[in-house]
Design an enzyme around this catalytic site. Structure first.
Site, PDB file in Angstrom:
ATOM      1  CB  SER A   1      -0.641   0.080   1.413  1.00  0.00           C
ATOM      2  OG  SER A   1      -1.248   1.187   1.080  1.00  0.00           O
TER       3      SER A   1
ATOM      4  CE1 TYR B   1      -3.897  -1.721   5.852  1.00  0.00           C
ATOM      5  CE2 TYR B   1      -3.223   0.727   4.677  1.00  0.00           C
ATOM      6  CZ  TYR B   1      -3.802  -0.650   4.483  1.00  0.00           C
ATOM      7  OH  TYR B   1      -3.609  -0.970   3.166  1.00  0.00           O
TER       8      TYR B   1
END
Length: 252
Positions: free
Chosen positions: A140, A153
């Site tokens: 990501s 995250y």
């Protein structure tokens, strides 16, 4: 003989789009996901649309024993895995560090980090034996920079970035490619999961700009997998045109 691609998290989002893209290009597929009924539906669809074969492995990548038991029991004809796409992952919550849930943290680490490690470790003996293979880790843009309320995250995706670099070094001697793909904002079930089913809140994330689609990312993943054997894209960050990084958007 058709090539084999193994996709984790194949029941939605990038994983499901990858299943269609690789099937359309003549691959047989090993499909993993927690939702077995969705896997069965996907299997039937791929067979009908592309006349391709698929083998289902309905396990949770968080569960170490399930990962190794399932992969070690693959029939011989399904062990010649050419490509592994470590796609399974999730974000949970969007809270300040001091307010965040420990359960959310644990699930993100167990899925995004340990899941990549477990599946890769289980599949690698097949690739090493064949002296070839390609591991594609879906990271990501959050693995490149940290943003407010992203804390664990972001940390988990930074770990995917580091794991990919380490794999690339250690597996060099075996001729195994390692690619890390780092998407920016993409409209899938991702935000619905992150906001725990609150679809109204999830929709606001994508207002004012056109995000990436799951198919956009699947097409890029397929491109990296279709290059000549001597060519490897090591690391790729991809965003929509209206996104510069994790926190700069041109919303209209």
């Amino acid at each position: 003989m058709k090539k084999i691609v193994f996709i984790t998290g194949a029941t939605s989002g990038f994983g499901e789009a990858c299943a269609h893209t690789f099937a359309a290009n003549g691959y047989n597929l090993i499909l993993n996901g927690r939702r077995e009924e969705r896997l069965k539906t996907l299997q039937q669809t791929l067979q009908q649309q592309y006349n391709t074969q698929s083998y289902l492995l309905p396990f949770d990548v968080q569960q170490q024993s399930s990962v190794f038991e399932s992969i070690n029991q693959l029939p011989d004809e399904w062990r010649a895995i050419d490509i592994l796409i470590n796609n399974a992952g999730l974000a949970l919550g969007r809270d300040l560090f001091q307010d965040a849930s420990l359960d959310d943290w644990n699930q993100m680490i167990d899925t995004n980090v340990k899941g990549v490690l477990y599946v890769s470790k289980a599949v690698l003996p097949f690739m090493i034996n064949n002296k070839k293979g390609h591991i594609i880790n879906v990271g990501s843009i959050a693995g490149k920079e940290v943003y407010e309320r992203g804390n664990v995250y972001c940390a988990s995706k930074h770990a995917v970035d580091a794991i990919s670099k380490a794999m690339r070094i250690d597996l060099l001697q075996h001729g195994i490619k390692v690619t890390a793909i780092h998407p920016g904002a993409a409209e899938t079930e991702f935000s619905i999961v992150r906001f725990k089913g609150n679809e109204d809140t999830a929709k606001t994330v994508y207002q004012g700009y056109q995000p990436l689609s799951a198919q956009d990312v699947a097409d890029i993943i397929y491109y990296t997998a279709s290059l000549p054997p001597h060519v490897c894209i090591n690391d790729l960050v991809v965003t929509c045109t209206q996104q510069a990084n994790s926190y700069h958007f041109n919303k209209k």
